[in-house]
Design a protein around this motif. Structure first.
Motif, mmCIF file in Angstrom:
data_model
loop_
_atom_site.group_PDB
_atom_site.id
_atom_site.type_symbol
_atom_site.label_atom_id
_atom_site.label_comp_id
_atom_site.label_asym_id
_atom_site.label_seq_id
_atom_site.Cartn_x
_atom_site.Cartn_y
_atom_site.Cartn_z
ATOM 1 N N VAL A 175 0.956 -1.225 0.142
ATOM 2 C CA VAL A 175 -0.174 -0.102 -0.004
ATOM 3 C C VAL A 175 0.883 1.294 -0.127
ATOM 4 O O VAL A 175 2.053 1.370 0.865
ATOM 5 C CB VAL A 175 -0.964 -0.033 1.311
ATOM 6 N N VAL A 176 0.622 2.115 -0.811
ATOM 7 C CA VAL A 176 1.607 3.365 -1.093
ATOM 8 C C VAL A 176 0.586 4.547 -0.931
ATOM 9 O O VAL A 176 -0.042 4.900 -1.884
ATOM 10 C CB VAL A 176 2.386 3.213 -2.395
ATOM 11 N N ALA A 177 1.366 5.353 0.024
ATOM 12 C CA ALA A 177 0.337 6.651 0.053
ATOM 13 C C ALA A 177 0.724 7.907 -0.736
ATOM 14 O O ALA A 177 0.138 8.766 -0.901
ATOM 15 C CB ALA A 177 0.394 6.931 2.017
ATOM 16 N N GLU A 178 2.217 7.849 -0.983
ATOM 17 C CA GLU A 178 2.718 8.724 -1.657
ATOM 18 C C GLU A 178 2.241 8.842 -3.153
ATOM 19 O O GLU A 178 2.195 7.920 -3.915
ATOM 20 C CB GLU A 178 4.414 8.467 -1.775
ATOM 21 N N GLN A 179 1.545 10.074 -3.502
ATOM 22 C CA GLN A 179 0.960 10.139 -4.463
ATOM 23 C C GLN A 179 1.864 10.736 -5.811
ATOM 24 O O GLN A 179 1.568 10.824 -6.865
ATOM 25 C CB GLN A 179 -0.291 11.488 -4.584
ATOM 26 N N GLN A 180 2.901 11.319 -5.284
ATOM 27 C CA GLN A 180 4.007 11.824 -6.423
ATOM 28 C C GLN A 180 5.181 10.904 -6.255
ATOM 29 O O GLN A 180 6.197 11.074 -5.817
ATOM 30 C CB GLN A 180 4.198 13.371 -6.032
ATOM 31 N N LEU A 181 4.907 9.612 -6.877
ATOM 32 C CA LEU A 181 5.839 8.640 -6.710
ATOM 33 C C LEU A 181 7.063 8.639 -7.628
ATOM 34 O O LEU A 181 7.047 8.928 -8.805
ATOM 35 C CB LEU A 181 5.326 7.235 -7.077
ATOM 36 N N PRO A 182 8.264 8.574 -7.052
ATOM 37 C CA PRO A 182 9.557 8.707 -8.114
ATOM 38 C C PRO A 182 9.463 7.590 -8.849
ATOM 39 O O PRO A 182 8.935 6.355 -8.425
ATOM 40 C CB PRO A 182 10.735 8.471 -6.973
ATOM 41 N N ALA A 183 10.024 7.763 -9.845
ATOM 42 C CA ALA A 183 9.995 6.521 -10.873
ATOM 43 C C ALA A 183 10.888 5.273 -10.330
ATOM 44 O O ALA A 183 10.383 4.107 -10.731
ATOM 45 C CB ALA A 183 10.689 6.806 -12.248
ATOM 46 N N SER A 184 11.794 5.406 -9.545
ATOM 47 C CA SER A 184 12.615 4.494 -8.717
ATOM 48 C C SER A 184 11.763 3.458 -8.075
ATOM 49 O O SER A 184 11.880 2.261 -8.020
ATOM 50 C CB SER A 184 13.777 4.920 -7.908
ATOM 51 N N VAL A 185 10.628 4.027 -7.598
ATOM 52 C CA VAL A 185 9.532 3.074 -6.517
ATOM 53 C C VAL A 185 8.788 2.009 -7.634
ATOM 54 O O VAL A 185 8.832 0.957 -7.385
ATOM 55 C CB VAL A 185 8.612 4.037 -5.907
ATOM 56 N N LEU A 186 8.479 2.710 -8.781
ATOM 57 C CA LEU A 186 7.764 2.014 -9.791
ATOM 58 C C LEU A 186 8.571 0.738 -10.325
ATOM 59 O O LEU A 186 8.271 -0.239 -10.846
ATOM 60 C CB LEU A 186 7.264 3.019 -10.727
ATOM 61 N N ASP A 187 9.929 1.185 -10.641
ATOM 62 C CA ASP A 187 10.859 0.369 -11.112
ATOM 63 C C ASP A 187 11.041 -0.899 -10.406
ATOM 64 O O ASP A 187 10.972 -2.017 -10.594
ATOM 65 C CB ASP A 187 11.918 1.077 -11.570
#
Length: 429
Positions: free
Chosen positions: A202-214
């Motif tokens: 579960v991810v609360a940060e709405q402006q996610l860095p691309a690194s997290v998605l990677d």
């Protein structure tokens, strides 16, 4: 209590003895990230395999309050809950609680003695040592749910030796850059280190860095994201929350960011542990509070404590103060910070709201002097400087009018010291 120079593991009798012994072996400010040492010791007693359903919580801000919301909602259903968090405010015991009760001195002494024997010749940092002791006690308690708050970062934090059923990532902002990297991309990558292959986060940060998605894509981690898989709206007297399958309205406003409560609700829904009755959710959330988070000590003059200590949390604090400032003659900000937090612009969000700054020096190798904090304030600010929190708090308090508001913030150390001095306050009115 034994002196630092004479303490040995054999001479430790009390919790204070043990903490001093561990501190002299490896001072708290000497941070060494990495899992090799702590994992090697943990595997000797299976301490990395915690009982019950395990949730691992990382993020720049909001970890403690997210855990507290989950804790209240779980306890309302009759489940047993262990919560491990750091740092503490007044007593080390606060770092581990079972069903809202802090672990006792006797429990900690027993656990720390066990880890001392278990580690043999392996050196552990202060945080690694005490984290393993907490895991030992959690195994002893056998809770239904264990909520584990990451200490620093995620990927290389000692807590990351456990295998969570669910990971939670609250927010990502600039903090601890000396250890986690210079920007949100680097920091996000470290915090996403708590994700697990083919599991859910579960991810609360709405402006996610691309690194997290990677990281999530590489591991096959399914992300339940704020603003996409769940959302919330604040009203004048209540707030609402919704996911694709559940909608809740008329929830009580809280003294914490609603983002954290909303994330707790999403986490529990995923685990199948969201209470079925809205009334039960409302009652549990109404009881949520956490020391040092938007905590009022008294009114007239008003004294408000908050552990905000980085740009993101200070900006949130400023937003809340805009309404709280109304009706008060002056806002006086008593601020003490750690040296690594003192950066240009760190206090800018509070400049327009603050009439006077009381800057205090903090002790220890990481503590910033009042003069260092002064260096990031504009020249036209009204400022007083003090050598320590006690003198700053007591002298500032004496100068307040009944309709003034004193804000104490900048570090857990600052808030902790004022909580310890709170007996100096005149009787609340």
């Amino acid at each position: 209590m034994s002196t630092l120079t004479s303490l040995t593991s054999q001479s430790c009798q009390t919790l204070d003895d043990w903490l001093c012994f561990i501190e002299q072996q490896h001072p708290q400010h000497k941070i060494e990230l990495g899992l090799e040492r702590v994992r090697q010791v943990a595997e000797r007693a299976g301490l990395q395999q915690l009982p019950g359903r395990v949730v691992l919580i990382a993020g720049t801000n909001g970890k403690g309050t997210t855990a507290r919301c989950m804790e209240q909602l779980l306890l309302a259903q009759g489940l047993t809950v262990a919560v491990y968090s750091s740092p503490h405010l007044l007593r080390f015991n606060e770092r581990l609680r079972f069903n809202l009760q802090d672990a006792t001195d006797a429990d900690w002494v027993r656990a720390l003695a066990f880890i001392e024997q278990l580690r043999q010749d392996i050196e552990l940092t202060y945080f690694e040592f005490t984290t393993l002791a907490a895991f030992y006690l959690i195994k002893d308690f056998q809770p239904d749910i264990a909520l584990i708050e990451v200490g620093l970062g995620g990927r290389l934090d000692a807590t990351n030796i456990v295998e969570p059923e669910l990971s939670i990532l609250t927010t990502i902002d600039l903090d601890h850059q000396d250890w986690l990297g210079p920007d949100r991309e680097a920091i996000g990558r470290e915090k996403a280190g708590i994700f697990r292959a083919n599991q859910v986060a579960v991810v609360a940060e709405q402006q996610l860095p691309a690194s997290v998605l990677d990281v999530a894509a590489r591991l096959g981690t399914e992300l339940l994201r704020a603003g996409q898989d769940y959302d919330w709206q604040a009203g004048q007297n209540s707030w609402s929350w919704q996911s694709p399958s559940v909608a809740l309205t008329e929830l009580p406003l809280l003294p914490i960011p609603l983002q954290n409560a909303a994330t707790a609700l999403m986490a529990l829904q995923h685990l199948g542990l969201l209470p079925a009755e809205t009334a039960q959710i409302t009652k549990a959330l109404a009881e949520v509070s956490l020391a040092g988070r938007m905590q009022w000590l008294q009114q007239k003059p008003a004294v408000l404590l908050d552990v905000a200590h980085n740009p993101q949390s200070i900006h949130y604090l400023a937003q809340q103060l805009k309404s709280m400032r109304v009706g008060h003659r002056r806002l006086v900000a008593l601020c003490g910070m750690m040296a690594d937090k003192v950066k240009p612009g760190a206090l800018d969000a509070l400049l327009e709201l603050t009439d006077h700054w009381a800057l205090v020096s903090l002790p220890g190798p990481r503590g910033a002097s009042a003069g260092l904090v002064l260096s990031i304030l504009p020249d036209n600010c009204s400022v007083s400087c003090f050598n320590d929190v006690r003198s700053g708090f007591e002298q500032t308090l004496q100068q307040l009018q009944q309709d003034d508001l004193l804000l104490v913030f900048g570090s857990f150390v600052t808030v902790s010291a004022v909580l310890g001095l709170s007996t100096a306050l005149p009787e609340a009115k």
